[in-house]
Design an enzyme around this catalytic site. Structure first.
Site, mmCIF file in Angstrom:
data_model
loop_
_atom_site.group_PDB
_atom_site.id
_atom_site.type_symbol
_atom_site.label_atom_id
_atom_site.label_comp_id
_atom_site.label_asym_id
_atom_site.label_seq_id
_atom_site.Cartn_x
_atom_site.Cartn_y
_atom_site.Cartn_z
ATOM 1 N N ARG A 112 0.763 -1.170 -0.121
ATOM 2 C CA ARG A 112 0.029 -0.101 -0.139
ATOM 3 C C ARG A 112 0.813 1.212 -0.082
ATOM 4 O O ARG A 112 0.279 2.483 0.157
ATOM 5 C CB ARG A 112 -1.117 0.231 0.958
ATOM 6 C CG ARG A 112 -1.902 -1.021 1.066
ATOM 7 C CD ARG A 112 -3.200 -0.928 2.121
ATOM 8 N NE ARG A 112 -3.990 -2.188 2.005
ATOM 9 C CZ ARG A 112 -3.637 -3.117 2.869
ATOM 10 N NH1 ARG A 112 -2.670 -3.035 3.903
ATOM 11 N NH2 ARG A 112 -4.610 -4.028 2.923
ATOM 12 N N LYS A 134 3.435 11.961 -11.127
ATOM 13 C CA LYS A 134 2.597 11.052 -11.921
ATOM 14 C C LYS A 134 3.380 9.799 -12.247
ATOM 15 O O LYS A 134 4.361 9.948 -12.685
ATOM 16 C CB LYS A 134 2.172 11.896 -13.119
ATOM 17 C CG LYS A 134 0.969 12.979 -13.094
ATOM 18 C CD LYS A 134 0.663 13.376 -14.481
ATOM 19 C CE LYS A 134 -0.314 14.458 -14.300
ATOM 20 N NZ LYS A 134 -0.474 14.884 -15.703
ATOM 21 N N GLU A 176 11.020 19.087 -24.386
ATOM 22 C CA GLU A 176 10.299 19.502 -23.249
ATOM 23 C C GLU A 176 11.003 20.862 -22.391
ATOM 24 O O GLU A 176 10.138 21.416 -21.755
ATOM 25 C CB GLU A 176 10.467 18.442 -21.975
ATOM 26 C CG GLU A 176 9.640 17.423 -22.338
ATOM 27 C CD GLU A 176 8.241 17.051 -22.380
ATOM 28 O OE1 GLU A 176 7.500 18.258 -21.981
ATOM 29 O OE2 GLU A 176 7.445 16.225 -22.425
ATOM 30 N N LYS A 218 7.929 23.539 -13.194
ATOM 31 C CA LYS A 218 7.129 22.586 -13.016
ATOM 32 C C LYS A 218 6.722 22.578 -11.590
ATOM 33 O O LYS A 218 5.538 22.329 -11.340
ATOM 34 C CB LYS A 218 7.748 20.940 -13.481
ATOM 35 C CG LYS A 218 6.691 20.064 -13.262
ATOM 36 C CD LYS A 218 7.090 19.046 -14.133
ATOM 37 C CE LYS A 218 6.158 17.812 -14.134
ATOM 38 N NZ LYS A 218 6.110 16.521 -14.704
ATOM 39 N N GLU A 228 -3.747 18.201 -10.953
ATOM 40 C CA GLU A 228 -4.287 18.629 -11.968
ATOM 41 C C GLU A 228 -6.034 18.626 -12.008
ATOM 42 O O GLU A 228 -6.639 18.307 -13.100
ATOM 43 C CB GLU A 228 -4.092 17.492 -13.131
ATOM 44 C CG GLU A 228 -4.125 18.264 -14.331
ATOM 45 C CD GLU A 228 -3.484 17.386 -15.517
ATOM 46 O OE1 GLU A 228 -2.120 16.991 -15.206
ATOM 47 O OE2 GLU A 228 -3.912 17.216 -16.566
ATOM 48 N N ARG A 232 -2.588 22.681 -13.567
ATOM 49 C CA ARG A 232 -1.410 21.844 -13.881
ATOM 50 C C ARG A 232 -1.684 21.448 -15.252
ATOM 51 O O ARG A 232 -0.503 20.939 -16.034
ATOM 52 C CB ARG A 232 -1.401 20.709 -12.892
ATOM 53 C CG ARG A 232 -0.219 19.595 -13.161
ATOM 54 C CD ARG A 232 -0.231 18.558 -12.105
ATOM 55 N NE ARG A 232 0.935 17.794 -12.541
ATOM 56 C CZ ARG A 232 1.472 16.817 -11.628
ATOM 57 N NH1 ARG A 232 1.082 16.471 -10.650
ATOM 58 N NH2 ARG A 232 2.413 15.962 -12.326
ATOM 59 N N ASN A 236 0.715 20.596 -20.049
ATOM 60 C CA ASN A 236 0.199 19.800 -21.285
ATOM 61 C C ASN A 236 0.479 20.612 -22.687
ATOM 62 O O ASN A 236 0.096 19.997 -23.668
ATOM 63 C CB ASN A 236 -0.916 19.081 -21.192
ATOM 64 C CG ASN A 236 -1.020 18.287 -20.119
ATOM 65 O OD1 ASN A 236 -0.212 17.578 -19.981
ATOM 66 N ND2 ASN A 236 -2.296 18.109 -19.213
ATOM 67 N N HIS A 239 1.205 19.095 -25.949
ATOM 68 C CA HIS A 239 0.877 17.492 -25.633
ATOM 69 C C HIS A 239 -0.407 16.965 -26.317
ATOM 70 O O HIS A 239 -0.377 15.825 -26.795
ATOM 71 C CB HIS A 239 0.857 17.129 -24.243
ATOM 72 C CG HIS A 239 2.018 17.202 -23.623
ATOM 73 N ND1 HIS A 239 3.034 17.994 -23.409
ATOM 74 C CD2 HIS A 239 2.749 15.939 -22.974
ATOM 75 C CE1 HIS A 239 4.044 17.806 -23.038
ATOM 76 N NE2 HIS A 239 3.968 16.380 -22.513
ATOM 77 N N HIS A 243 0.319 13.781 -28.664
ATOM 78 C CA HIS A 243 -0.043 12.430 -28.503
ATOM 79 C C HIS A 243 -0.546 12.122 -29.653
ATOM 80 O O HIS A 243 -0.305 10.841 -30.188
ATOM 81 C CB HIS A 243 -1.179 12.276 -27.330
ATOM 82 C CG HIS A 243 -0.354 12.573 -25.733
ATOM 83 N ND1 HIS A 243 -1.171 13.157 -24.936
ATOM 84 C CD2 HIS A 243 0.533 12.366 -25.400
ATOM 85 C CE1 HIS A 243 -0.245 13.239 -23.829
ATOM 86 N NE2 HIS A 243 0.711 12.801 -24.044
ATOM 87 N N HIS A 256 9.106 11.180 -27.620
ATOM 88 C CA HIS A 256 8.060 12.098 -26.952
ATOM 89 C C HIS A 256 8.506 13.533 -26.942
ATOM 90 O O HIS A 256 7.583 14.332 -27.629
ATOM 91 C CB HIS A 256 7.790 11.498 -25.605
ATOM 92 C CG HIS A 256 6.819 12.552 -24.668
ATOM 93 N ND1 HIS A 256 5.320 12.133 -25.280
ATOM 94 C CD2 HIS A 256 6.844 13.300 -23.661
ATOM 95 C CE1 HIS A 256 4.760 13.379 -24.274
ATOM 96 N NE2 HIS A 256 5.754 13.681 -23.475
#
Ligand SMILES: NC(=O)c1ccc[n+]([C@@H]2O[C@H](COP(=O)([O-])OP(=O)(O)OC[C@H]3O[C@@H](n4cnc5c(N)ncnc54)[C@H](O)[C@@H]3O)[C@@H](O)[C@H]2O)c1
Length: 357
Positions: A112, A134, A176, A218, A228, A232, A236, A239, A243, A256
């Site tokens: 956990r 994330k 980035e 960031k 988010e 936040r 993106n 992005h 994507h 990426h």
């Protein structure tokens, strides 16, 4: 060159240490039982840099995006148990974004939740993925569709490790970096324009400064919106386009950050077209900067360099299905001027199609 320290003010604050030799701090983490997750490339090139942590139980996976799967996640969890770790334990995630995302998720789930120390080894992971908590694995239907937010206990971004990156992986990280500059650091944008020579030559002082500045951009945003719900989403930028590009090309074909660089250029063009861009000089500046950094600045160049079709209709379809869209109108993050970006801008498909030529 000294180490930069920055505290990310999330609910449980943590420190990001960046610069040459940041990994030495592994020795100061105390004596909780620990294990290391890495990939075989990073292990071969850099396991000595782990110092005392080189003696911890270690699992090295084959490099590549395929590691972000449920099968590999189970393998990591089995490994942690076999290594005798308990609830006080800590996982050291030593690799690029793939190892960081997989290791972070495994640490969140094991008993956990145990601590993860993110030790990013690619520029992309140091400037972006290792900070913010994330974590995810991929589903057949798409990337990062199963994950949680699990903030690291610490991030150690050792810039000396970047010396061995391929030129393509370095450029992917720079995509980035450009994104971070556009979002929240106009000085970083000017620095990139001025010093692309030493940056491409991987001058340690310059790389250290890039990492530190991107972490600050960031971390400040993440601290204000950890889960988010709003701000936040700024992170993106580029992005939604990226994507769709990565999906259309087939995952793994276009790194990426390279897709993100083109995505930023398309976002600026879309912003101009919608009349939102307050600084007309930004578009030519961005195109020039991407080119100076060896990054494609438009779809035509991306198609040529990577031999990908990237048909506009397919890209548009990808964006209409994006999980952030609403009622057939994809939502975009769009720059207004350098350092000022807006989010949640629902956009008519025809307007999007117009920038995909
Ligand atoms: N969690 C987040 O917020 C977040 C943000 C952006 C991206 N990501 C994820 O990150 C992943 C991409 O990360 P990445 O670009 O670091 O990819 P990666 O982890 O696959 O690393 C790229 C390649 O570089 C190699 N490598 C790593 N360090 C090296 C070094 N120091 N020298 C030489 N080679 C090295 C790896 O073995 C790999 O082959 C994607 O899965 C993406 O979804 C996550």
């Amino acid at each position: 060159v000294t180490l930069e320290r920055y505290t990310v003010a999330t609910r449980r604050p943590y420190e990001v240490v960046s610069g040459p030799g940041a990994l030495h701090e592994l020795a100061t983490l105390g004596d909780a039982p620990s294990a290391v997750l890495t990939d075989t490339t990073v292990e071969r090139l850099h396991s000595a840099a782990l110092g005392p942590a080189a003696g911890f139980p270690r699992l090295a996976l084959a490099p590549g995006e395929e590691a972000k799967s449920f099968a590999m996640l189970e393998r990591v969890l089995d490994f942690l148990l076999a290594a005798g770790l308990d609830r006080r334990a800590r996982l050291v995630a030593f690799g690029g974004g793939v190892i960081g995302d997989l290791g972070g998720l495994a640490a969140a789930l094991f008993l956990r939740g145990i601590e993860v120390v993110q030790c990013p080894t690619t520029l992309l992971a140091q400037v972006d993925s290792a900070v913010g908590g994330k974590t995810a694995v991929n589903l057949r239907a798409g990337k990062n569709l199963a994950g949680v937010v699990h903030q690291p206990a610490r991030v150690l971004a050792d810039t000396t490790l970047l010396a061995t990156l391929s030129d393509e992986e370095l450029r992917s990280g720079l995509g980035e970096v450009v994104k971070s500059a556009l979002i929240g650091d106009p000085e970083l944008f000017t620095l990139l324009e001025r010093d692309c020579g030493p940056i491409l030559a991987r001058d340690p002082a310059h790389l250290g400064e890039l990492v530190a500045r991107c972490v600050r951009v960031k971390a400040a945003i993440v601290a204000r919106d950890e889960t988010e719900t709003g701000e936040r989403k700024l992170l993106n930028l580029g992005h939604t386009f990226a994507h769709a590009i990565e999906h259309a090309a087939g995952y793994g074909c276009i790194p990426h950050g390279i897709a993100v660089g083109v995505g930023c250029a398309l976002a600026v063009r879309l912003s101009a077209q919608r009349g939102l861009l307050e600084d007309a000089a930004l578009e030519p500046r961005l195109v020039r900067l991407l080119e100076q950094l060896g990054l494609p600045s438009d779809l035509a160049t991306l198609r040529r360099r990577h031999g990908a079709a990237l048909a506009p209709a397919e890209l548009l379809r990808g964006m209409l299905h994006d999980k952030k869209g609403a009622q057939g109108r994809p939502r975009f993050v769009l720059p207004v001027k350098l350092g000022h970006v807006r989010w949640d801008l629902a956009t008519e498909p025809a307007q999007v199609a117009a920038v995909l030529g």
